[in-house]
Design a protein around this motif. Structure first.
Motif, PDB file in Angstrom:
ATOM      1  N   VAL A   1     -14.257  18.337  65.182  1.00  0.00           N
ATOM      2  CA  VAL A   1     -14.039  18.930  66.559  1.00  0.00           C
ATOM      3  C   VAL A   1     -15.510  18.731  67.149  1.00  0.00           C
ATOM      4  N   ASN A   2     -15.856  17.711  68.203  1.00  0.00           N
ATOM      5  CA  ASN A   2     -16.954  17.681  68.867  1.00  0.00           C
ATOM      6  C   ASN A   2     -17.392  18.767  69.426  1.00  0.00           C
ATOM      7  N   LEU A   3     -18.760  18.934  69.368  1.00  0.00           N
ATOM      8  CA  LEU A   3     -19.552  19.955  70.215  1.00  0.00           C
ATOM      9  C   LEU A   3     -20.071  19.371  71.408  1.00  0.00           C
ATOM     10  N   THR A   4     -20.628  20.229  72.354  1.00  0.00           N
ATOM     11  CA  THR A   4     -21.172  19.718  73.472  1.00  0.00           C
ATOM     12  C   THR A   4     -22.650  19.510  73.156  1.00  0.00           C
ATOM     13  N   SER A   5     -23.266  18.781  73.742  1.00  0.00           N
ATOM     14  CA  SER A   5     -24.892  18.512  73.370  1.00  0.00           C
ATOM     15  C   SER A   5     -25.582  19.692  73.020  1.00  0.00           C
ATOM     16  N   PRO A   6     -25.547  20.894  74.038  1.00  0.00           N
ATOM     17  CA  PRO A   6     -26.612  22.038  73.374  1.00  0.00           C
ATOM     18  C   PRO A   6     -26.059  22.664  72.280  1.00  0.00           C
ATOM     19  N   ASN A   7     -24.746  22.697  71.998  1.00  0.00           N
ATOM     20  CA  ASN A   7     -24.514  23.490  70.725  1.00  0.00           C
ATOM     21  C   ASN A   7     -24.477  22.728  69.520  1.00  0.00           C
ATOM     22  N   LYS A   8     -24.903  21.280  69.546  1.00  0.00           N
ATOM     23  CA  LYS A   8     -25.137  20.602  68.357  1.00  0.00           C
ATOM     24  C   LYS A   8     -26.483  21.102  67.889  1.00  0.00           C
TER      25      LYS A   8
ATOM     26  N   ARG B   1     -17.533  14.864  78.323  1.00  0.00           N
ATOM     27  CA  ARG B   1     -18.050  13.604  78.849  1.00  0.00           C
ATOM     28  C   ARG B   1     -19.460  13.494  78.683  1.00  0.00           C
ATOM     29  N   GLU B   2     -19.603  13.200  77.033  1.00  0.00           N
ATOM     30  CA  GLU B   2     -21.063  12.990  76.868  1.00  0.00           C
ATOM     31  C   GLU B   2     -20.927  11.856  75.895  1.00  0.00           C
ATOM     32  N   PRO B   3     -22.102  10.897  75.705  1.00  0.00           N
ATOM     33  CA  PRO B   3     -21.896   9.679  74.766  1.00  0.00           C
ATOM     34  C   PRO B   3     -21.753  10.474  73.221  1.00  0.00           C
ATOM     35  N   VAL B   4     -20.883   9.731  72.420  1.00  0.00           N
ATOM     36  CA  VAL B   4     -20.598  10.232  70.914  1.00  0.00           C
ATOM     37  C   VAL B   4     -21.235   9.042  69.913  1.00  0.00           C
ATOM     38  N   LEU B   5     -22.033   9.561  69.161  1.00  0.00           N
ATOM     39  CA  LEU B   5     -22.493   8.655  68.208  1.00  0.00           C
ATOM     40  C   LEU B   5     -22.314   9.305  66.781  1.00  0.00           C
ATOM     41  N   ILE B   6     -21.497   8.530  65.776  1.00  0.00           N
ATOM     42  CA  ILE B   6     -21.160   8.924  64.710  1.00  0.00           C
ATOM     43  C   ILE B   6     -22.065   8.214  63.624  1.00  0.00           C
ATOM     44  N   ASP B   7     -22.882   9.074  62.679  1.00  0.00           N
ATOM     45  CA  ASP B   7     -23.434   8.335  61.418  1.00  0.00           C
ATOM     46  C   ASP B   7     -23.072   9.222  60.242  1.00  0.00           C
ATOM     47  N   GLY B   8     -22.203   8.783  59.661  1.00  0.00           N
ATOM     48  CA  GLY B   8     -21.754   9.474  58.582  1.00  0.00           C
ATOM     49  C   GLY B   8     -21.484  10.936  58.764  1.00  0.00           C
ATOM     50  N   PRO B   9     -21.960  11.741  58.263  1.00  0.00           N
ATOM     51  CA  PRO B   9     -21.760  13.283  58.363  1.00  0.00           C
ATOM     52  C   PRO B   9     -22.271  13.957  59.387  1.00  0.00           C
ATOM     53  N   PHE B  10     -22.797  13.154  60.361  1.00  0.00           N
ATOM     54  CA  PHE B  10     -23.504  13.696  61.780  1.00  0.00           C
ATOM     55  C   PHE B  10     -22.729  12.987  62.966  1.00  0.00           C
TER      56      PHE B  10
ATOM     57  N   MET C   1     -23.547  13.456  67.024  1.00  0.00           N
ATOM     58  CA  MET C   1     -24.560  13.680  68.054  1.00  0.00           C
ATOM     59  C   MET C   1     -24.309  12.975  69.398  1.00  0.00           C
ATOM     60  N   SER C   2     -25.139  13.181  70.327  1.00  0.00           N
ATOM     61  CA  SER C   2     -25.162  12.640  71.666  1.00  0.00           C
ATOM     62  C   SER C   2     -26.068  11.792  71.858  1.00  0.00           C
ATOM     63  N   SER C   3     -27.004  11.236  71.059  1.00  0.00           N
ATOM     64  CA  SER C   3     -28.058  10.416  71.148  1.00  0.00           C
ATOM     65  C   SER C   3     -28.633  10.125  69.811  1.00  0.00           C
ATOM     66  N   ALA C   4     -29.309   9.005  69.835  1.00  0.00           N
ATOM     67  CA  ALA C   4     -29.819   8.427  68.604  1.00  0.00           C
ATOM     68  C   ALA C   4     -31.076   9.414  68.033  1.00  0.00           C
ATOM     69  N   GLU C   5     -31.728  10.064  69.018  1.00  0.00           N
ATOM     70  CA  GLU C   5     -32.817  10.805  68.596  1.00  0.00           C
ATOM     71  C   GLU C   5     -32.291  12.143  67.865  1.00  0.00           C
ATOM     72  N   GLN C   6     -31.129  12.607  68.325  1.00  0.00           N
ATOM     73  CA  GLN C   6     -30.255  13.737  67.522  1.00  0.00           C
ATOM     74  C   GLN C   6     -30.085  13.411  66.247  1.00  0.00           C
ATOM     75  N   ILE C   7     -29.532  12.080  66.129  1.00  0.00           N
ATOM     76  CA  ILE C   7     -29.118  11.695  64.804  1.00  0.00           C
ATOM     77  C   ILE C   7     -30.137  11.474  63.846  1.00  0.00           C
ATOM     78  N   ALA C   8     -31.557  11.123  64.149  1.00  0.00           N
ATOM     79  CA  ALA C   8     -32.692  10.902  63.658  1.00  0.00           C
ATOM     80  C   ALA C   8     -33.176  12.218  62.752  1.00  0.00           C
ATOM     81  N   ALA C   9     -33.175  13.437  64.212  1.00  0.00           N
ATOM     82  CA  ALA C   9     -33.698  14.702  63.836  1.00  0.00           C
ATOM     83  C   ALA C   9     -32.743  15.513  62.673  1.00  0.00           C
ATOM     84  N   ALA C  10     -31.592  15.086  62.657  1.00  0.00           N
ATOM     85  CA  ALA C  10     -30.614  15.661  61.803  1.00  0.00           C
ATOM     86  C   ALA C  10     -30.819  15.096  60.463  1.00  0.00           C
TER      87      ALA C  10
END
Length: 280
Positions: free
Chosen positions: A118-125, A245-254, A256-265
């Protein structure tokens, strides 16, 4: 007031040679731009230990054990939780900023359940991870004179409210339908209907659709009342949540809403920021 029906989608069989594992995995790609919070929906049966330890971040990993399950679920995580739930129970893993997680059958009986991402909104990520559980006996049940039954696993139905309160609104209903019942689709939500067994007619002022076993459909648009009807026993799951209504980026188990969030995870996980979970 009406809802719009999306394309009907079907579950596809997938399995693993590492153990006895099979799943009816809904192919949600045909829903296109529909901003459903449900990104993965697998109706699975498993015994053995099919998956290694793994991290999650940016979403909720929820496992609902169907009432017909012979086996129980064991769920461990890097917060120190080691939980066993049986038939009708739920583990709701709010991964948030990150958690290391492991779920396996707790005993030799075949485990039958529903796995949801279940996706979360960007602040709750970036919120703190949290694991919540319900036993089967804690789930409220609504019934009528015709024998229709609704297990209110998350959210509300009629006069019943689940004790499970997620950080973001969500409804999860497990329904045994023999005749007819209704569901009020909230405005601004996406409602996903999955038919595990049987056949189902879904209708509203916006039209009607017929669903066969292992098919699903999503509804969105204005709030309206949905009607479900069956000639014989049907088992269905209703999932409903506000559109994201936000971007959805899926990288394996992560997720996120942006590439920056993926990199930080990735950095948090590699540096131990999501905690440690020793092998069982």
């Amino acid at each position: 007031m009406a809802v719009l029906f999306s394309s009907i989608v079907a579950a596809q069989e997938r399995g693993s040679s590492r153990s006895s594992f099979s799943a009816q995995a809904l192919d949600l790609a045909p829903l296109g731009d529909l901003k459903s919070s449900v990104l993965v929906c697998d109706d699975f049966r498993v015994s053995g230990r099919p998956f290694p330890l793994h991290p999650h971040a940016g979403f909720v990993a929820a496992t609902y054990v169907f009432p017909d399950s012979a086996g129980r679920l064991r769920s461990r995580d890097s917060l120190g939780n080691d939980i066993v739930v049986g038939a009708g129970g739920l583990v709701w893993t709010h991964a948030g900023s990150g958690i290391v997680h492991h779920e396996t059958p707790a005993d030799t009986g075949e485990l039958h359940g529903l796995q949801l991402f279940v996706n979360l909104t960007s602040p709750n990520k970036s919120s703190a991870p949290k694991t919540m559980t319900l036993s089967g006996s804690e789930v409220p049940e609504w019934t009528n004179a015709a024998g229709d039954r609704v297990r209110v696993v998350v959210g509300c139905y009629e006069h019943l409210t689940s004790p499970m309160v997620p950080i973001e609104p969500f409804t999860l209903l497990d329904v045994e339908l023999r005749r007819h019942l209704t569901f009020d689709h909230p405005q601004g939500h996406v409602t996903l209907i999955y038919v595990a067994t049987g056949d189902l007619a879904v209708s509203s002022e916006g039209g009607a659709r017929h669903l066969a076993q292992r098919q699903a459909i999503a509804m969105h648009g204005d709030g309206a009342r949905l009607s479900f009807a069956a000639d014989e026993l049907a088992h269905l799951v209703v999932m409903s949540a506000p559109e994201i209504r936000e971007p959805v980026l899926i990288d394996g188990p992560f997720i996120m809403s942006s590439a920056e969030q993926i990199a930080a995870a990735r950095v948090r996980y590699r540096s131990g920021g999501m905690g440690q979970l020793p092998p069982s």
